[in-house]
Design an enzyme around this catalytic site. Structure first.
Site, short mmCIF file in Angstrom:
data_model
loop_
_atom_site.label_atom_id
_atom_site.label_comp_id
_atom_site.label_asym_id
_atom_site.label_seq_id
_atom_site.Cartn_x
_atom_site.Cartn_y
_atom_site.Cartn_z
N GLU A 1 0.83 -1.21 0.00
CA GLU A 1 0.00 0.00 0.00
C GLU A 1 0.87 1.26 0.00
O GLU A 1 0.58 2.21 -0.74
CB GLU A 1 -0.96 -0.03 1.18
CG GLU A 1 -1.95 -1.18 1.08
CD GLU A 1 -3.28 -0.92 1.75
OE1 GLU A 1 -4.25 -0.64 1.03
OE2 GLU A 1 -3.34 -1.01 2.99
N GLU B 1 -4.79 -8.89 2.84
CA GLU B 1 -5.83 -8.58 3.81
C GLU B 1 -7.05 -9.50 3.73
O GLU B 1 -7.58 -9.94 4.76
CB GLU B 1 -6.26 -7.11 3.64
CG GLU B 1 -5.28 -6.11 4.23
CD GLU B 1 -4.08 -5.83 3.32
OE1 GLU B 1 -3.23 -5.00 3.70
OE2 GLU B 1 -3.99 -6.43 2.22
#
Length: 266
Positions: A120, A140
């Site tokens: 990210e 995730e």
């Protein structure tokens, strides 16, 4: 020069090097690391002598994602930084380049793990170099979580949507070669040389006119949110004044005189 126990800062010429420095945890994000990162971005923007930033990790890893325990400030890691988070609840998003875009070019030098929060943060950088054994991915969903660092918005804008959705929905790891094939990174280099390659790219950027470099970067991101017609109009508005700068005149003189230009941000 600043930094924290989990974020090392050093200068190499006109390049600021920010090193995620928690190798025992594969540089998982902690509160001291996030505070140091944010301070590093601010310091780079505030110093006109800095023309580029390289983000890398210590100990053969880039970043293995968020350490939720450390982020909560429990134990010995982070207690002294709680006031910073209270004063600016958005600090962690700025540190991860979700809510902050440095005006200087940011080059990522990746070795080893660059997963979850690491991938990210990567999406907030401008140029990306990785060692051939580096690993990328957004894990995730495999943990029942959501990649809230910006990936569902940024990733489909940076790589083809089919690849973005596969990465987001499968939670599987990607090799450096595969990451390069889908366009997530730009260079794959032998292991242990990512920082060297990133610094070489930074040196090329540093030799260019800093006002022009910053304006070009800003224009690219600004136009990405516009129609082509509006983007072209915005480009003229931002780019045309660069031709009236002393740096532009120096660049033309240096070219005519066949010598390296000396830019002074003027």
């Amino acid at each position: 020069m600043g930094g924290t126990e989990h974020l090392a800062v050093q200068r190499e010429g006109a390049t600021l090097i920010l090193t995620l420095n928690r190798p025992e945890a594969k540089n998982a994000l902690s509160l001291p690391m996030l505070v140091g990162l944010y301070d590093g971005w601010v310091a780079a923007d505030a110093d006109d002598e800095i023309r580029s930033v390289v983000l890398t990790g210590a100990g053969g890893a880039f970043c293995a994602g968020m350490d939720l325990k450390a982020l909560a400030g429990k134990g010995m890691d982070g207690d002294q930084y709680r006031d910073r988070m209270k004063a600016d609840p958005d600090l962690h998003w700025k540190a991860m380049l979700r809510h902050h875009r440095p005006r200087k070019p940011v080059i990522a030098a990746v070795e080893g793990y660059c997963v979850a929060g690491g991938t990210e943060i990567l999406q907030g950088t401008d140029i990306r170099v990785a060692g051939e054994s580096a690993t990328f991915g957004l894990f995730e969903v495999k943990r029942g979580l959501f990649p809230i660092g910006g990936s569902t918005v940024r990733l489909p804008r940076q790589i083809p949507r089919t690849h973005a959705l596969e990465m987001l929905l499968t939670g599987r790891p990607y090799s450096a070669r595969e990451a390069a094939d889908v366009g997530l990174i730009g260079h794959v280099v032998p292991d242990g040389t990512a920082l060297e390659k990133a610094l070489a790219i930074a040196g090329q950027i540093n030799a260019c006119g800093p006002l022009a470099v910053e304006a070009v970067k800003a224009s690219v991101y600004e136009a990405a949110e516009m129609s082509e017609t509006d983007g072209l109009a915005a480009e003229l508005k931002r780019g045309w004044p660069i031709f009236d700068t002393a740096d532009a005149k120096e660049g033309s003189r240096a070219f005519a005189e066949k010598r390296p230009p000396v830019f002074r941000r003027a």
